[in-house]
Write an enzyme that holds these catalytic residues in place. Structure first.
Site, PDB file in Angstrom:
ATOM      1  N   ASP A  12       0.848  -1.202   0.000  1.00 49.28           N
ATOM      2  CA  ASP A  12       0.000   0.000   0.000  1.00 49.28           C
ATOM      3  C   ASP A  12       0.881   1.249   0.000  1.00 49.28           C
ATOM      4  O   ASP A  12       1.689   1.437   0.929  1.00 49.28           O
ATOM      5  CB  ASP A  12      -0.897   0.043   1.254  1.00 49.28           C
ATOM      6  CG  ASP A  12      -2.059  -0.944   1.188  1.00 49.28           C
ATOM      7  OD1 ASP A  12      -2.151  -1.715   0.219  1.00 49.28           O
ATOM      8  OD2 ASP A  12      -2.879  -0.940   2.132  1.00 49.28           O
ATOM      9  N   LYS A  39      -6.446  -7.025   1.185  1.00 41.02           N
ATOM     10  CA  LYS A  39      -7.506  -7.459   2.094  1.00 41.02           C
ATOM     11  C   LYS A  39      -7.157  -8.789   2.781  1.00 41.02           C
ATOM     12  O   LYS A  39      -7.440  -8.982   3.971  1.00 41.02           O
ATOM     13  CB  LYS A  39      -8.833  -7.572   1.340  1.00 41.02           C
ATOM     14  CG  LYS A  39      -9.325  -6.214   0.857  1.00 41.02           C
ATOM     15  CD  LYS A  39     -10.676  -6.277   0.201  1.00 41.02           C
ATOM     16  CE  LYS A  39     -11.002  -4.977  -0.528  1.00 41.02           C
ATOM     17  NZ  LYS A  39     -10.952  -3.777   0.299  1.00 41.02           N
ATOM     18  N   GLU A 137     -10.291 -10.303  -3.816  1.00 42.60           N
ATOM     19  CA  GLU A 137      -9.109  -9.791  -4.529  1.00 42.60           C
ATOM     20  C   GLU A 137      -8.218 -10.921  -5.032  1.00 42.60           C
ATOM     21  O   GLU A 137      -7.132 -10.665  -5.534  1.00 42.60           O
ATOM     22  CB  GLU A 137      -8.315  -8.831  -3.629  1.00 42.60           C
ATOM     23  CG  GLU A 137      -9.028  -7.498  -3.432  1.00 42.60           C
ATOM     24  CD  GLU A 137      -8.208  -6.476  -2.671  1.00 42.60           C
ATOM     25  OE1 GLU A 137      -8.426  -5.275  -2.891  1.00 42.60           O
ATOM     26  OE2 GLU A 137      -7.362  -6.859  -1.841  1.00 42.60           O
ATOM     27  N   THR A 219     -21.571  -4.281   7.834  1.00 45.68           N
ATOM     28  CA  THR A 219     -20.904  -3.224   8.591  1.00 45.68           C
ATOM     29  C   THR A 219     -21.490  -1.885   8.140  1.00 45.68           C
ATOM     30  O   THR A 219     -21.660  -1.634   6.942  1.00 45.68           O
ATOM     31  CB  THR A 219     -19.378  -3.269   8.385  1.00 45.68           C
ATOM     32  OG1 THR A 219     -19.086  -3.165   6.995  1.00 45.68           O
ATOM     33  CG2 THR A 219     -18.786  -4.562   8.925  1.00 45.68           C
ATOM     34  N   GLY A 221     -20.398   1.322   9.120  1.00 42.18           N
ATOM     35  CA  GLY A 221     -19.537   2.456   9.452  1.00 42.18           C
ATOM     36  C   GLY A 221     -19.686   2.824  10.916  1.00 42.18           C
ATOM     37  O   GLY A 221     -19.773   1.951  11.783  1.00 42.18           O
ATOM     38  N   GLY A 224     -22.271   1.105  13.379  1.00 41.75           N
ATOM     39  CA  GLY A 224     -22.082  -0.207  13.986  1.00 41.75           C
ATOM     40  C   GLY A 224     -22.174  -1.344  12.987  1.00 41.75           C
ATOM     41  O   GLY A 224     -21.808  -1.195  11.817  1.00 41.75           O
ATOM     42  N   GLY A 250     -12.587  -2.474   7.698  1.00 42.85           N
ATOM     43  CA  GLY A 250     -13.441  -3.624   7.380  1.00 42.85           C
ATOM     44  C   GLY A 250     -12.647  -4.927   7.479  1.00 42.85           C
ATOM     45  O   GLY A 250     -13.165  -5.954   7.949  1.00 42.85           O
ATOM     46  N   ASP A 251     -11.390  -4.883   7.060  1.00 37.55           N
ATOM     47  CA  ASP A 251     -10.548  -6.088   7.157  1.00 37.55           C
ATOM     48  C   ASP A 251     -10.297  -6.440   8.615  1.00 37.55           C
ATOM     49  O   ASP A 251     -10.260  -7.618   8.982  1.00 37.55           O
ATOM     50  CB  ASP A 251      -9.205  -5.850   6.451  1.00 37.55           C
ATOM     51  CG  ASP A 251      -9.396  -5.578   4.970  1.00 37.55           C
ATOM     52  OD1 ASP A 251     -10.355  -6.118   4.392  1.00 37.55           O
ATOM     53  OD2 ASP A 251      -8.587  -4.824   4.391  1.00 37.55           O
TER      54      ASP A 251
HETATM   55  O1  RIB Z   1      -9.301  -3.091   2.489  1.00 42.35           O
HETATM   56  C1  RIB Z   1      -8.166  -2.271   2.412  1.00 42.35           C
HETATM   57  C2  RIB Z   1      -7.195  -2.849   1.430  1.00 42.35           C
HETATM   58  O2  RIB Z   1      -7.771  -2.806   0.145  1.00 42.35           O
HETATM   59  C3  RIB Z   1      -5.900  -2.073   1.315  1.00 42.35           C
HETATM   60  O3  RIB Z   1      -4.911  -2.515   2.217  1.00 42.35           O
HETATM   61  C4  RIB Z   1      -5.537  -2.247  -0.149  1.00 42.35           C
HETATM   62  O4  RIB Z   1      -4.386  -3.009  -0.350  1.00 42.35           O
HETATM   63  C5  RIB Z   1      -6.747  -2.897  -0.812  1.00 42.35           C
HETATM   64  O5  RIB Z   1      -6.562  -4.229  -1.051  1.00 42.35           O
END
Ligand code: RIB
Length: 303
Positions: A12, A39, A137, A219, A221, A224, A250-251
């Site tokens: 990133d 992700k 992804e 989710t 935001g 909640g 979110g991850d």
């Molecule tokens: O969900 C955030 C992620 O989305 C980032 O870290 C980026 O790499 C994308 O995959």
């Protein structure tokens, strides 16, 4: 308590800006930093920080970024023996812009992430893996193989269908717990507007269910998290915190939830823990580096 993540690993490149640019506009960045992201990687780090034995399957390029991201993952306690290093492919990259109000925009180039195959998944032993966790992804064909094999071995299959892609919906029948944000819910349920109230979220989520035993978690935001089953729905309210960077929040939720479920928590307890983890993650910069430890989350929720 084991979590097996199949997912992306990105470098990133995060530029901070005062305001996000509009199409055609050039704006000055105020800082640039490189972080472990993707992700899959973020969710694996979140699960490991939450105390779960965590394996990640995915691919990086045979370049310096790939080697260094793999080393970072191992440093967070993620098992990386199933992360391939593909010479001839670049490591995935995400170009991330974060504004002062914490809004962001992200462009991802998949690189090696797009080269994970169903064959790689099929040749991987899954004995003892309690929770399988995927996002979109990496190729849907590989996820399908993982979920079909995992079902035979009694694992819980959790899909974070992000980003929203047409091929994602075909995986829903193979999924036990589906995690979406409001935008993704509106896309998959073909709604004109994002649902806000629990009743509307529940109606939209139930449209996506193909089996009576499925759970859909949405989710919302700062509002909640909603959890919807065929016969019940509940809301866990968001924690009031000052967000500086929501990338990876979110991850954080998904990885923490998977770890909590793998440790035997019931759904509501697991959602509460993951909701607290995500609230902590938005107070730090970077995706993977912002994942909190279980102790930090428990202290936060007790306070
Ligand atoms: O969900 C955030 C992620 O989305 C980032 O870290 C980026 O790499 C994308 O995959």
């Amino acid at each position: 308590m084991t979590v097996f993540v199949l997912g992306s690993i990105n470098l990133d490149a995060v530029a901070r800006v005062d305001d996000l640019p509009r199409p055609g506009e050039t704006v000055a960045g105020t800082s640039l930093a490189l972080f472990l992201g993707g992700k899959g990687a973020n969710q694996a780090v979140a699960a490991a920080r939450m105390g779960a034995a965590t394996r990640l399957m995915g691919a990086v390029g045979g370049d310096d970024s790939g080697k260094s991201l793999k080393a970072s993952l191992a440093g967070y306690g993620v098992q990386v023996a199933d992360v391939m290093e593909l010479s001839g492919a670049p490591t995935g990259q995400a170009h991330v812009w974060v504004a002062n109000n914490a809004e962001n925009m992200i462009v991802v180039t998949a690189g090696a992430n797009a080269m994970v195959t169903p064959q790689q998944v099929a040749s991987t032993p899954l004995e003892g893996q309690r929770v399988l966790l995927c996002q979109l992804e990496t190729p849907a064909t590989a996820i399908e193989t993982l979920f079909r094999t995992g079902a035979a071995k009694g694992a819980l299959r959790v899909l974070n269908a992000a980003p929203a892609l047409p091929q994602g919906a075909a995986l829903f029948p193979l999924t036990d717990i589906l995690i979406l944000n409001q935008t993704e819910l509106a896309t998959y349920a073909k709604l004109d507007r994002e649902p806000v109230r629990l009743e509307d979220v529940s109606v939209a989520a139930r449209k996506l269910m193909s089996r009576p035993d499925q759970t859909i978690i949405v989710t919302l935001g700062s509002a909640g998290v909603a959890a919807v089953r065929r016969d019940e729905a509940f809301l866990v309210e968001g924690k009031k915190v000052k967000a500086i960077d929501t990338v990876g929040a979110g991850d954080c939720f998904c990885g923490s939830l998977a770890a909590a479920l793998a440790s035997g928590m019931d759904l509501r307890e697991a959602v509460e823990l993951a909701n607290g983890a995500a609230a902590l993650s938005v107070q730090k910069a970077g995706a993977a580096p912002s994942m909190p430890s279980r102790r930090e989350v428990e202290t936060f929720l007790e306070g």
